[in-house]
Design a protein around this motif. Structure first.
Motif, mmCIF file in Angstrom:
data_model
loop_
_atom_site.group_PDB
_atom_site.id
_atom_site.type_symbol
_atom_site.label_atom_id
_atom_site.label_comp_id
_atom_site.label_asym_id
_atom_site.label_seq_id
_atom_site.Cartn_x
_atom_site.Cartn_y
_atom_site.Cartn_z
ATOM 1 N N ASN A 101 0.822 -1.210 0.000
ATOM 2 C CA ASN A 101 0.000 0.000 0.000
ATOM 3 C C ASN A 101 0.855 1.260 0.000
ATOM 4 N N ILE A 102 1.972 1.246 0.723
ATOM 5 C CA ILE A 102 2.872 2.408 0.727
ATOM 6 C C ILE A 102 3.459 2.609 -0.665
ATOM 7 N N ILE A 120 -15.689 8.630 -8.699
ATOM 8 C CA ILE A 120 -15.185 7.494 -9.469
ATOM 9 C C ILE A 120 -16.071 6.276 -9.253
ATOM 10 N N GLU A 121 -15.945 5.358 -10.194
ATOM 11 C CA GLU A 121 -16.610 4.062 -10.070
ATOM 12 C C GLU A 121 -15.531 2.999 -10.164
ATOM 13 N N ILE A 122 -15.438 2.162 -9.130
ATOM 14 C CA ILE A 122 -14.461 1.073 -9.095
ATOM 15 C C ILE A 122 -15.180 -0.192 -9.531
ATOM 16 N N HIS A 123 -14.670 -0.814 -10.582
ATOM 17 C CA HIS A 123 -15.312 -2.002 -11.153
ATOM 18 C C HIS A 123 -14.742 -3.250 -10.488
ATOM 19 N N ASP A 124 -15.290 -3.549 -9.326
ATOM 20 C CA ASP A 124 -14.912 -4.741 -8.570
ATOM 21 C C ASP A 124 -16.110 -5.680 -8.619
ATOM 22 N N ASP A 135 -10.136 11.684 0.356
ATOM 23 C CA ASP A 135 -8.737 11.801 0.744
ATOM 24 C C ASP A 135 -7.957 10.666 0.108
ATOM 25 N N ILE A 136 -6.704 10.950 -0.221
ATOM 26 C CA ILE A 136 -5.802 9.932 -0.737
ATOM 27 C C ILE A 136 -4.643 9.872 0.241
ATOM 28 N N GLY A 137 -4.598 8.814 1.039
ATOM 29 C CA GLY A 137 -3.589 8.688 2.081
ATOM 30 C C GLY A 137 -2.439 7.786 1.678
ATOM 31 N N ALA A 138 -1.561 7.522 2.632
ATOM 32 C CA ALA A 138 -0.402 6.674 2.385
ATOM 33 C C ALA A 138 -0.805 5.222 2.181
ATOM 34 N N PHE A 139 -1.912 4.808 2.820
ATOM 35 C CA PHE A 139 -2.317 3.412 2.770
ATOM 36 C C PHE A 139 -3.610 3.163 2.019
ATOM 37 N N PRO A 154 -8.009 0.179 -0.110
ATOM 38 C CA PRO A 154 -6.544 0.081 -0.116
ATOM 39 C C PRO A 154 -5.929 0.564 -1.429
ATOM 40 N N ASN A 155 -4.806 1.265 -1.295
ATOM 41 C CA ASN A 155 -4.122 1.800 -2.477
ATOM 42 C C ASN A 155 -3.709 0.709 -3.455
ATOM 43 N N ASN A 156 -3.237 -0.435 -2.940
ATOM 44 C CA ASN A 156 -2.776 -1.469 -3.865
ATOM 45 C C ASN A 156 -3.934 -2.040 -4.690
ATOM 46 N N LEU A 157 -5.148 -2.051 -4.139
ATOM 47 C CA LEU A 157 -6.293 -2.567 -4.899
ATOM 48 C C LEU A 157 -6.775 -1.575 -5.944
#
Length: 178
Positions: A101-102, A120-124, A135-139, A154-157
């Motif tokens: 995530n970092i 936004i729309e996240i296509h999950d 907000d866009i944080g570190a994680f 999570p940022n990685n997702l």
């Protein structure tokens, strides 16, 4: 004390030069990160986070250079670093998602096409989300859905999913429908 300064005079002068270069390099890189961040409409909290990453990285580089200045041999340093990296590797394997995530947060700083305030729309396939980025944080991202729920994603997702920017017209249509 005078003996110390006499013995390590050259090393201390080299240390002062390295520290001056570090401070100058840190200033230049942080200025560039600020310019990139402001040009991309990135909030100050994210800019400061990236600048902290830069400072820590430069500090590690300076410590390595200082070890060589004060006479450490490459074989000795390689033994120390291999031991330290083995321990860190085992620890990071246990917390790989945090590191992921970092790393994703750093990547998103430079190449994320969306900013705070965008819908936004996240296509999950398991849990599709349509929300406004708060907000866009570190994680993680903080997303506010239309019903008021706050979702942390999570940022990685977010880098692994297809994401659509919902047009401003579609936002206006959603608010009129309510």
């Amino acid at each position: 004390m005078t003996q110390f300064f006499a013995t390590y005079k050259d090393e201390l002068i080299q240390t002062l030069i390295v520290l001056a270069i570090l401070l100058l390099l840190r200033f230049i890189v942080q200025t560039l990160v600020r310019k990139i961040g402001r040009k991309s409409n990135i909030n100050d909290a994210r800019i400061n986070l990236i600048n902290r990453y830069v400072t820590v990285t430069l500090l590690f580089v300076v410590l390595l250079i200082e070890a060589f200045i004060f006479g450490a041999e490459p074989d000795e340093l390689s033994l120390v670093f291999s031991s330290v990296f083995a321990v860190i590797g085992i620890a990071l394997f246990a917390i790989w998602s945090i590191l992921s995530n970092i790393t994703s947060g750093v990547i998103m700083f430079f190449s994320f096409p969306y900013k705070v305030g965008d819908k936004i729309e996240i296509h999950d396939k398991d849990y599709p989300i349509k929300a406004i980025i708060e907000d866009i944080g570190a994680f993680q991202l903080h997303l506010r859905q239309d019903n008021g729920d706050l979702v942390t994603y999570p940022n990685n997702l977010i880098l692994q999913r297809a994401v659509t920017l919902v047009k401003k017209d579609a936002i206006d249509d959603d608010s009129e429908a309510l």
